[in-house]
Design a protein around this motif. Structure first.
Motif, mmCIF file in Angstrom:
data_model
loop_
_atom_site.group_PDB
_atom_site.id
_atom_site.type_symbol
_atom_site.label_atom_id
_atom_site.label_comp_id
_atom_site.label_asym_id
_atom_site.label_seq_id
_atom_site.Cartn_x
_atom_site.Cartn_y
_atom_site.Cartn_z
ATOM 1 N N ILE A 78 0.831 -1.208 0.000
ATOM 2 C CA ILE A 78 0.000 0.000 0.000
ATOM 3 C C ILE A 78 0.867 1.261 0.000
ATOM 4 C CG2 ILE A 78 -1.682 1.337 1.318
ATOM 5 C CD1 ILE A 78 -2.878 -1.284 2.286
ATOM 6 N N PHE A 79 1.765 1.367 0.961
ATOM 7 C CA PHE A 79 2.559 2.590 1.115
ATOM 8 C C PHE A 79 3.935 2.400 0.461
ATOM 9 C CE2 PHE A 79 -0.493 2.690 4.595
ATOM 10 C CZ PHE A 79 -1.012 3.969 4.458
ATOM 11 N N LEU A 80 4.168 3.135 -0.595
ATOM 12 C CA LEU A 80 5.426 3.049 -1.331
ATOM 13 C C LEU A 80 6.418 4.059 -0.754
ATOM 14 C CD1 LEU A 80 4.023 2.849 -4.967
ATOM 15 C CD2 LEU A 80 4.630 0.955 -3.445
ATOM 16 N N ALA A 81 7.643 3.605 -0.517
ATOM 17 C CA ALA A 81 8.688 4.501 -0.011
ATOM 18 C C ALA A 81 9.177 5.379 -1.157
ATOM 19 C CB ALA A 81 9.831 3.675 0.563
ATOM 20 N N GLN A 82 8.977 6.669 -1.009
ATOM 21 C CA GLN A 82 9.313 7.611 -2.074
ATOM 22 C C GLN A 82 9.922 8.862 -1.427
ATOM 23 O OE1 GLN A 82 9.193 6.835 -5.186
ATOM 24 N NE2 GLN A 82 9.770 8.810 -6.075
ATOM 25 N N TYR A 83 11.032 8.675 -0.764
ATOM 26 C CA TYR A 83 11.724 9.782 -0.112
ATOM 27 C C TYR A 83 13.182 9.378 0.090
ATOM 28 C CZ TYR A 83 10.611 6.773 3.883
ATOM 29 O OH TYR A 83 10.463 5.698 4.735
ATOM 30 N N ARG A 84 14.039 10.397 0.228
ATOM 31 C CA ARG A 84 15.469 10.172 0.376
ATOM 32 C C ARG A 84 15.974 9.129 -0.623
ATOM 33 N NH1 ARG A 84 14.176 11.138 5.931
ATOM 34 N NH2 ARG A 84 14.197 8.935 6.511
ATOM 35 N N GLU A 85 16.495 7.975 -0.146
ATOM 36 C CA GLU A 85 17.099 6.998 -1.058
ATOM 37 C C GLU A 85 16.106 6.068 -1.733
ATOM 38 O OE1 GLU A 85 18.049 5.334 3.171
ATOM 39 O OE2 GLU A 85 17.454 7.225 2.229
ATOM 40 N N PHE A 86 14.805 6.273 -1.482
ATOM 41 C CA PHE A 86 13.795 5.349 -2.016
ATOM 42 C C PHE A 86 13.041 5.958 -3.205
ATOM 43 C CE2 PHE A 86 14.184 4.320 2.535
ATOM 44 C CZ PHE A 86 14.669 3.027 2.419
ATOM 45 N N TYR A 87 12.816 5.116 -4.234
ATOM 46 C CA TYR A 87 12.149 5.578 -5.450
ATOM 47 C C TYR A 87 11.116 4.565 -5.919
ATOM 48 C CZ TYR A 87 16.159 8.727 -5.530
ATOM 49 O OH TYR A 87 17.096 9.665 -5.208
ATOM 50 N N GLU A 88 10.409 3.964 -4.991
ATOM 51 C CA GLU A 88 9.511 2.862 -5.362
ATOM 52 C C GLU A 88 8.395 3.305 -6.300
ATOM 53 O OE1 GLU A 88 8.169 0.854 -1.868
ATOM 54 O OE2 GLU A 88 10.179 0.240 -1.259
ATOM 55 N N ALA A 89 7.930 4.540 -6.151
ATOM 56 C CA ALA A 89 6.835 5.005 -7.005
ATOM 57 C C ALA A 89 7.277 5.165 -8.466
ATOM 58 C CB ALA A 89 6.281 6.329 -6.470
ATOM 59 N N ARG A 90 8.582 5.131 -8.679
ATOM 60 C CA ARG A 90 9.090 5.170 -10.055
ATOM 61 C C ARG A 90 8.693 3.899 -10.803
ATOM 62 N NH1 ARG A 90 13.748 7.531 -12.791
ATOM 63 N NH2 ARG A 90 14.615 6.097 -14.341
ATOM 64 N N TRP A 91 8.564 2.783 -10.039
ATOM 65 C CA TRP A 91 8.309 1.494 -10.691
ATOM 66 C C TRP A 91 6.937 0.910 -10.369
ATOM 67 C CZ3 TRP A 91 12.840 1.467 -7.260
ATOM 68 C CH2 TRP A 91 13.961 2.006 -7.890
ATOM 69 N N PHE A 92 6.453 1.188 -9.150
ATOM 70 C CA PHE A 92 5.248 0.498 -8.691
ATOM 71 C C PHE A 92 4.097 1.457 -8.414
ATOM 72 C CE2 PHE A 92 8.861 -2.062 -7.012
ATOM 73 C CZ PHE A 92 8.650 -3.202 -7.774
ATOM 74 N N LYS A 93 2.902 0.892 -8.480
ATOM 75 C CA LYS A 93 1.710 1.602 -8.053
ATOM 76 C C LYS A 93 1.307 1.131 -6.660
ATOM 77 C CE LYS A 93 -0.511 2.791 -12.452
ATOM 78 N NZ LYS A 93 -1.768 2.694 -13.247
ATOM 79 N N SER A 94 0.608 1.986 -5.940
ATOM 80 C CA SER A 94 0.113 1.620 -4.613
ATOM 81 C C SER A 94 -1.118 0.727 -4.742
ATOM 82 C CB SER A 94 -0.258 2.880 -3.825
ATOM 83 O OG SER A 94 -1.025 2.535 -2.676
#
Length: 634
Positions: free
Chosen positions: A117-133
């Motif tokens: 559900i919650f994608l890490a998208q801050y500092r060193e994390f870029y999960e929303a670049r690849w995944f949808k919530s």
């Protein structure tokens, strides 16, 4: 062991390279089969464990997507002879979006898929670049191997043969948010939370992470399995440590070796009966009936050796620093409670001293209470020793020396004459040393204490402890009665540690030496005749070892274990000290005495609750004195 509520769970942390799906898959299969063979009902793997977490822009590559599906099919086919619940991480496509998913497999079938559900998208994390919530996705389906697999959040996996085994899933960042999905999962019945994680390591993060999982497990009254990806992930910018944690109701049961450069499998025995009992008792624990998707599975009872360890003395912390702080806190609670009662009544404190552990602790608490009130213990405390037929010179001398060292005047009132008068009055032979002989002495002492309290405007300070209350090891209207009992929730196994801690922090010199001597005395009511310094009556010879009774008490009252279950874990815990026959004997004594002594506990005096267990009818324990014991005997 499942009939006692236990299931064995496992974490699989493969040392796998990102993008090597074939090797990753084979390791997942091998670890799953090993865990199954060792009796595990569940095995959890890290986030994106099929592909690796650090594939980055290759996650959406057709080869990765295709091979991921093939790997899932391979896992389910090669483990179909098992019934272990296997939960792996994988990137999957649904409705034109790529999702970071947990895939649940059992017995050759894919039970369901839960997206992050919650994608890490801050500092060193870029999960929303690849995944949808996965937020808001419910009861959808993904086709895999010719079947439509349930896909969505708010999904629970229930064991139809074990209603207490309900699994909920969240993924890594989900638990770091202000409202983790595990909260609503637990409210809707989940007793086990699985967290597939890929959490990089930086200084201090491991301690914070463990506190986070510990508190979530405690808050949810749940088992929480947390499985982090290993150090085999790409280290271009980040390092991962393979941190694996299994908690139960805030207690750490198992943890991995971090930074290990090989596959790792760790186990923990989860007590589902304990969790459901605690949720039932905590009436403020919310229960919801949201429209959650429920996926049923069936799993046979498993036979496995219980590897879970239990402390022999559950009331006594094994860690010295924790023990020091615990004793200090308990002592302060006792003294604070008594201080308020003395302040309210404006009375002196009258206390009977035998030279034993309990009365010594009560005296130390009373001294501290007087100091809290800025009153002089030497004038406000009236200690009384009442030697009788069984009093030894050892205990009598200890009382005299201690009061002399503390400069508190000691009153002495031997009970021989008053007891003999009562023997003669009721025509009881003086040489018949039965329960009447003993109880007359106990009541004689209480009569003196109450009378002195009346004379000096005092209140009688009770000395009986929690273990004695549980076993009914007191004389009704004798030592059973006081005006405030400072020891009422102190188990016998903790008393020595409290006295030792107090002697080291509150006293010095000769007083500390006297207190150390008292710690070595055998536990005895000293009611049977003796000639000098020989203790002829030892309590534990009559009713059994207090370390066993405190163990029984803890698991019977605090956790609601059945006697059969208590016997099982006691046999395992004390196998190096007592035989199974001895344990059965003393457990039977405990159950019988506990049930037949409730009428005594119905009218115990007030006293401070200091721990998770007290037996005051006004506090944590209410029980009918006429309760049938039949179903509790084994």
């Amino acid at each position: 062991m499942q009939h006692y509520g236990f299931i064995k769970t496992a974490l699989g942390i493969p040392f796998s390279n990102p993008g090597d799906l074939h090797t990753n898959t084979e390791k997942i299969i091998a670890l799953s089969i090993e865990a199954f063979n060792n009796g595990s009902s569940i095995i959890l793997f890290p986030e994106l464990s099929i592909t690796g977490y650090t594939c980055q822009d290759l996650f959406s590559n057709s080869i990765i997507i295709q091979k991921t599906i093939e790997s899932i099919i391979t896992i389910k086919n090669k483990t179909k002879f098992t019934d272990i619940i296997i939960t792996v991480g994988a990137p999957l496509i649904w409705n034109n979006g790529l999702y970071n998913c947990a895939v649940v497999i059992q017995s050759g079938k894919i039970l369901g898929i839960v997206p992050k559900i919650f994608l890490a998208q801050y500092r060193e994390f870029y999960e929303a670049r690849w995944f949808k919530s996965g937020l808001g996705i419910k009861n959808q389906h993904i086709p895999i191997d010719g079947e439509m697999i349930c896909f969505g959040t708010e999904t629970l996996f229930r064991n139809s043969k074990n209603p207490a085994m309900v699994i909920g899933i969240e993924i890594c960042e989900d638990v770091w948010t202000s409202s983790p999905p595990s909260g609503t999962l637990a409210e809707n019945g989940a007793t086990i939370i699985l967290n597939l994680s890929a959490s990089n390591i930086i200084i201090g993060k491991d301690l914070y992470r463990r506190k986070l999982i510990e508190m979530q497990s405690a808050r949810l009254i749940a088992a929480y399995l947390y499985c982090n990806t290993s150090a085999a992930e790409s280290t271009t910018d980040l390092v991962f440590d393979g941190d694996g944690l299994i908690y139960e109701n805030g207690i750490l049961l198992s943890q991995s070796e971090r930074f290990l450069r090989k596959d790792q499998l760790l186990y923990a025995d989860i007590d589902l009966e304990l969790l459901t009992h605690e949720r039932t008792k905590i009436t403020s624990f919310p229960s919801s009936s949201d429209n959650f998707n429920s996926i049923d599975f069936s799993q046979q009872r498993k036979t496995f050796e219980l590897t879970r360890l239990y402390a022999k003395h559950p009331f006594v912390p094994a860690n010295n620093d924790l023990l020091h702080n615990r004793c200090k806190e308990i002592f302060t609670i006792q003294a604070t409670g008594l201080a308020k009662r003395l302040e309210t009544t404006q009375c002196k404190a009258v206390i009977g001293l035998s030279g034993g552990l309990d009365s010594t602790l009560a005296l130390l608490v009373t001294i501290k209470a007087m100091k809290l009130l800025n009153k002089n213990p030497q004038t406000e405390i009236i200690p009384i020793t009442m030697p009788g037929f069984g009093t030894t010179t050892m205990t009598r001398n200890a009382v005299e020396k201690l009061c002399d060292e503390l400069a508190i005047p000691l009153l002495q009132y031997p009970i021989h004459d008053i007891s003999n008068t009562m023997f003669d009055t009721i025509e009881h032979p003086r040489d018949t040393h039965d329960i009447t002989y003993e109880n007359i002495q106990a009541r004689s002492r209480t009569y003196i204490l109450m009378s002195i309290a009346n004379k000096h405007n005092g209140i009688v300070i009770g000395t009986g402890d929690l273990s004695e209350l549980a076993l009914g090891w007191s004389t009704y209207n004798g030592d059973h009665i006081s005006m405030y009992n400072v020891n009422s929730s102190i188990p016998k196994t903790l008393v020595k540690y409290l006295i030792n801690e107090i002697s080291q922090t509150e006293f010095d010199g000769h007083a500390r030496e006297i207190l150390s001597d008292i710690l070595t005395f055998p536990i005895s009511p000293e009611l049977l005749p003796t000639s000098g310094n020989t203790v002829v009556q030892k309590t534990e010879d009559v009713i059994g070892p207090y370390e066993l009774h405190d163990f029984f008490l803890y698991y019977f009252v605090r956790w609601g274990f059945t006697p059969e279950k208590i016997k099982c874990i006691t046999n395992k815990t004390f196998s190096d000290i007592y035989s199974e026959d001895e344990i059965s004997q003393w457990l039977t004594v405990f159950i019988k005495r506990f049930f037949t002594s409730q009428w005594k506990r119905d009218c115990v005096p007030a006293g401070p609750k200091v721990g998770s267990i007290d037996l005051s009818p006004r506090g944590s324990w209410r029980m009918s004195a006429e309760m049938s014991i039949n179903d509790f005997l084994f």
